[in-house]
Design a protein around this motif. Sequence first.
Motif, short mmCIF file in Angstrom:
data_model
loop_
_atom_site.label_atom_id
_atom_site.label_comp_id
_atom_site.label_asym_id
_atom_site.label_seq_id
_atom_site.Cartn_x
_atom_site.Cartn_y
_atom_site.Cartn_z
N CYS A 140 -8.03 -12.24 -0.74
CA CYS A 140 -8.96 -12.44 -1.67
C CYS A 140 -9.74 -11.04 -2.28
CB CYS A 140 -9.62 -13.46 -0.76
SG CYS A 140 -9.11 -15.51 -0.63
N GLY A 141 -9.64 -10.32 -0.73
CA GLY A 141 -10.27 -9.09 -1.30
C GLY A 141 -9.48 -8.10 -2.32
N ARG A 142 -8.22 -7.92 -1.83
CA ARG A 142 -7.31 -6.92 -2.44
C ARG A 142 -6.79 -7.49 -3.98
NH1 ARG A 142 -2.20 -4.74 -2.14
NH2 ARG A 142 -0.75 -5.05 -3.62
N LYS A 377 -6.51 0.11 -2.01
CA LYS A 377 -5.75 -0.12 -1.09
C LYS A 377 -5.77 -0.59 -0.31
CE LYS A 377 -2.39 -0.59 -4.87
NZ LYS A 377 -2.01 -1.31 -5.28
N ALA A 378 -7.35 -0.48 0.75
CA ALA A 378 -7.56 -0.32 2.08
C ALA A 378 -8.61 -1.91 1.78
CB ALA A 378 -7.76 0.48 2.51
N ALA A 379 -8.46 -2.53 0.59
CA ALA A 379 -9.23 -3.36 0.96
C ALA A 379 -9.91 -4.43 1.68
CB ALA A 379 -9.72 -4.11 -0.15
N ALA A 383 -12.63 -4.67 4.95
CA ALA A 383 -13.09 -6.25 4.69
C ALA A 383 -13.79 -6.43 6.06
CB ALA A 383 -13.22 -6.77 3.41
N GLY A 384 -11.89 -6.81 6.69
CA GLY A 384 -11.81 -7.52 7.86
C GLY A 384 -12.06 -6.86 9.00
#
Length: 445
Positions: A140-142, A377-379, A383-384
Amino acid sequence: MWSFLKPEPHRPLLSKEKIDPTYKRLRWQVFIGIFIGYAGYYLVRKNFSLAMPYLVDMGFDKGLLGVAISANAIAYGLSKFIMGGVSDRSSARKFLPLGLTLSALATLLLGTKVGVSSIVSMFILQFLIGWFQGMGWPPCGRVMTHWFSHNERGTKMSIWNCAHNVGGALIGPMAAGGLVWFGWQAGTFWFPAVVALIIVVIAYSLIRDTPQSCGLPPIEEYRNDYPKNYSAKSEVELTAKEIFFKYVLNNKTLWFIALANAFIYLIRYGVLDWAPTYLKEVKGYDITEIGWAYFAYEFAAIPGTIVCGWLSDKLFKGRRALTTMIYMVLIAVSIFVYWQFSATPLMDSICLIAIGFLIYGPVMLIGVHALDLAPKKAAGTAAGFTGFFGYFFGTALFANIGLGYIVQHLGWNWNFIVLLGACALAFLFIAFTYKEEQYLVKNKN
């Protein structure tokens, strides 16, 4: 990584007259897709809590059941970070439905005689469910970073973040209806799991991976909204090594956000999980009064989250740190009033409404803040990473285990002292990010 999870390839750019209508349609479509999909995750997340009274009646020890359910939060915290790295190198359209499918299948297994046959089987399945649940937020963040630009992301994510309140609210009546129709075991586990599998199909049909995979330009180009740290390289897929070591673990600001998140989650679950026990033991409330106060806390999160996102976008112009710092001060005041001045059920409900209204805003903004400060590309990994600190340290260790021992040996006053200390520490660590965020906001193109 399985080949079928790879990001969707870029397609040739659509003609100019098709770009705007296609972009407008697909932005709504993917937003609805991740909203429904993430709400579906919450249908197969906390089912074990609803089943615990029946398991106690079957003769299982409450303490051991507590150990079994703790596996969910521990696995979720680890998975949100690790699987976030995988999601950054995967198609969101496939990754989110896959995690929901696996969560639903594990929940179906938990609803069998084998699933609840022992504490060991319940612990293993709770761990698996928690792990698969960690596959929900990162994709979802992506989607958010690729389909919604910096200046609108706070508002859009605040609305999307309500998906977990919607899903969390639905599981109660679904389990109650399932109990009447199918019995407690099938009603609590199987019925929500089957509904979740239906949602898998809906989510897959709606979600798209990136604008470029649909023949559209990057969202920054489409809305002319370029953050300072954007470049053409932002559209290039990164390796796992680059994501983890260059853009996440080596990001000092992200560490501050993660540490703040641990204390924000301590407050969130320290208030929520212990409110029923506190109100019963200290205030002498019955289950009806406790239930309404508990409901008020969760329900207030929906408008509170949306207001917080709007303020961070419109009033504070993308300054997530400043918004969070103001909210932490207001949360501390509400907790202090709840502790020292609340003397009636109505006042306690008002205090819990105020805390619920306020705390979910920072919970949401932490995710937005992480997305703002990391490459697109590291979203998911960014977030994780913050989510791992929130669930593993803030929830499992601090709020569940830590506060339990503090209340048991030092009393309820120390519970509130710890919560107020957590407000101060969250404020402090977020303050450390203010300068970097100011630089990004002021130097946008």
